[in-house]
Scaffold this motif. Sequence first.
Motif, PDB file in Angstrom:
ATOM      1  N   ARG A  30      33.417  13.074  43.225  1.00  0.00           N
ATOM      2  CA  ARG A  30      33.174  12.096  42.160  1.00  0.00           C
ATOM      3  C   ARG A  30      33.158  12.759  40.794  1.00  0.00           C
ATOM      4  O   ARG A  30      33.607  12.178  39.808  1.00  0.00           O
ATOM      5  CB  ARG A  30      31.875  11.346  42.414  1.00  0.00           C
ATOM      6  N   LEU A  31      32.623  13.976  40.716  1.00  0.00           N
ATOM      7  CA  LEU A  31      32.558  14.680  39.431  1.00  0.00           C
ATOM      8  C   LEU A  31      33.909  15.264  39.026  1.00  0.00           C
ATOM      9  O   LEU A  31      34.226  15.345  37.840  1.00  0.00           O
ATOM     10  CB  LEU A  31      31.503  15.790  39.479  1.00  0.00           C
ATOM     11  N   ASP A  32      34.698  15.674  39.999  1.00  0.00           N
ATOM     12  CA  ASP A  32      36.003  16.291  39.741  1.00  0.00           C
ATOM     13  C   ASP A  32      37.031  15.199  39.474  1.00  0.00           C
ATOM     14  O   ASP A  32      37.870  14.880  40.317  1.00  0.00           O
ATOM     15  CB  ASP A  32      36.403  17.154  40.934  1.00  0.00           C
ATOM     16  N   LYS A  33      36.981  14.615  38.271  1.00  0.00           N
ATOM     17  CA  LYS A  33      37.827  13.461  37.926  1.00  0.00           C
ATOM     18  C   LYS A  33      39.316  13.765  37.994  1.00  0.00           C
ATOM     19  O   LYS A  33      40.111  12.910  38.364  1.00  0.00           O
ATOM     20  CB  LYS A  33      37.478  12.942  36.525  1.00  0.00           C
TER      21      LYS A  33
ATOM     22  N   ILE B  30      34.939  21.573  38.493  1.00  0.00           N
ATOM     23  CA  ILE B  30      34.299  20.629  37.583  1.00  0.00           C
ATOM     24  C   ILE B  30      34.207  21.268  36.203  1.00  0.00           C
ATOM     25  O   ILE B  30      33.527  22.291  36.024  1.00  0.00           O
ATOM     26  CB  ILE B  30      32.896  20.243  38.092  1.00  0.00           C
TER      27      ILE B  30
ATOM     28  N   GLU C 284      33.866  17.064  32.463  1.00  0.00           N
ATOM     29  CA  GLU C 284      33.611  16.229  33.639  1.00  0.00           C
ATOM     30  C   GLU C 284      32.115  16.186  33.950  1.00  0.00           C
ATOM     31  O   GLU C 284      31.577  15.137  34.292  1.00  0.00           O
ATOM     32  CB  GLU C 284      34.382  16.757  34.856  1.00  0.00           C
ATOM     33  N   PHE C 285      31.453  17.340  33.813  1.00  0.00           N
ATOM     34  CA  PHE C 285      30.020  17.406  34.058  1.00  0.00           C
ATOM     35  C   PHE C 285      29.263  16.544  33.056  1.00  0.00           C
ATOM     36  O   PHE C 285      28.351  15.787  33.421  1.00  0.00           O
ATOM     37  CB  PHE C 285      29.537  18.858  33.992  1.00  0.00           C
TER      38      PHE C 285
ATOM     39  N   ALA D  41      29.570  12.797  33.724  1.00  0.00           N
ATOM     40  CA  ALA D  41      28.795  12.316  34.868  1.00  0.00           C
ATOM     41  C   ALA D  41      27.457  11.749  34.427  1.00  0.00           C
ATOM     42  O   ALA D  41      26.937  10.825  35.049  1.00  0.00           O
ATOM     43  CB  ALA D  41      28.577  13.440  35.873  1.00  0.00           C
TER      44      ALA D  41
END
Length: 175
Positions: free
Chosen positions: A129-132, A138, A142-143, A146
């Motif tokens: 989910r975090l690794d868009k 990540i 991206e972090f 989130a």
Amino acid sequence: MKRTTIFTTLTAVAIAVGTAAVAHGDGHRGGNGPMMHRPDFSELDTNSDGVLSPEELAAPHAARFAQADGNGDGMLSAEEMAAHAETMRQQRAIRGAERMIERMDANDDGQLSVEEMTARADGKSMFDRLDKDGDGAISEEEFADAGKGGKRMRGHDGGHRGDHGGKKRHGHGDD
């Protein structure tokens, strides 16, 4: 005079129990503070005559007061109020844990594994989910993104967690 005494007693009990609830987190919290269980008319109308007497209306409050009055002296000390609030908090925590297990227990063993607790309806792990961009890492962007979603404590539809209208399991469809 009798009605005034009953009403005064009812009010004092409601204030005492309500104060303990607010001070110690008793009752479910909604948008406007603690909420108490509101009984149905039929629960209050103990003699089934279709009307509520002052005594019938006061009975649930008196019962809650008696439950909190640990030593039975007809008075509530700070310690009794705190102990009662803690008991109510523990009961709410147990009910919440039971609902969570019911929702997320994929193998119906009555317990949650780390896999069951981290699974989601979309099947993605937290990392996924975090690794868009799907590059297997990540990034700082991206972090940071989130934390902007505002959905951490909400369900997929924007409602509160657990507000599913039926048994749904995160990561396991609508079994």
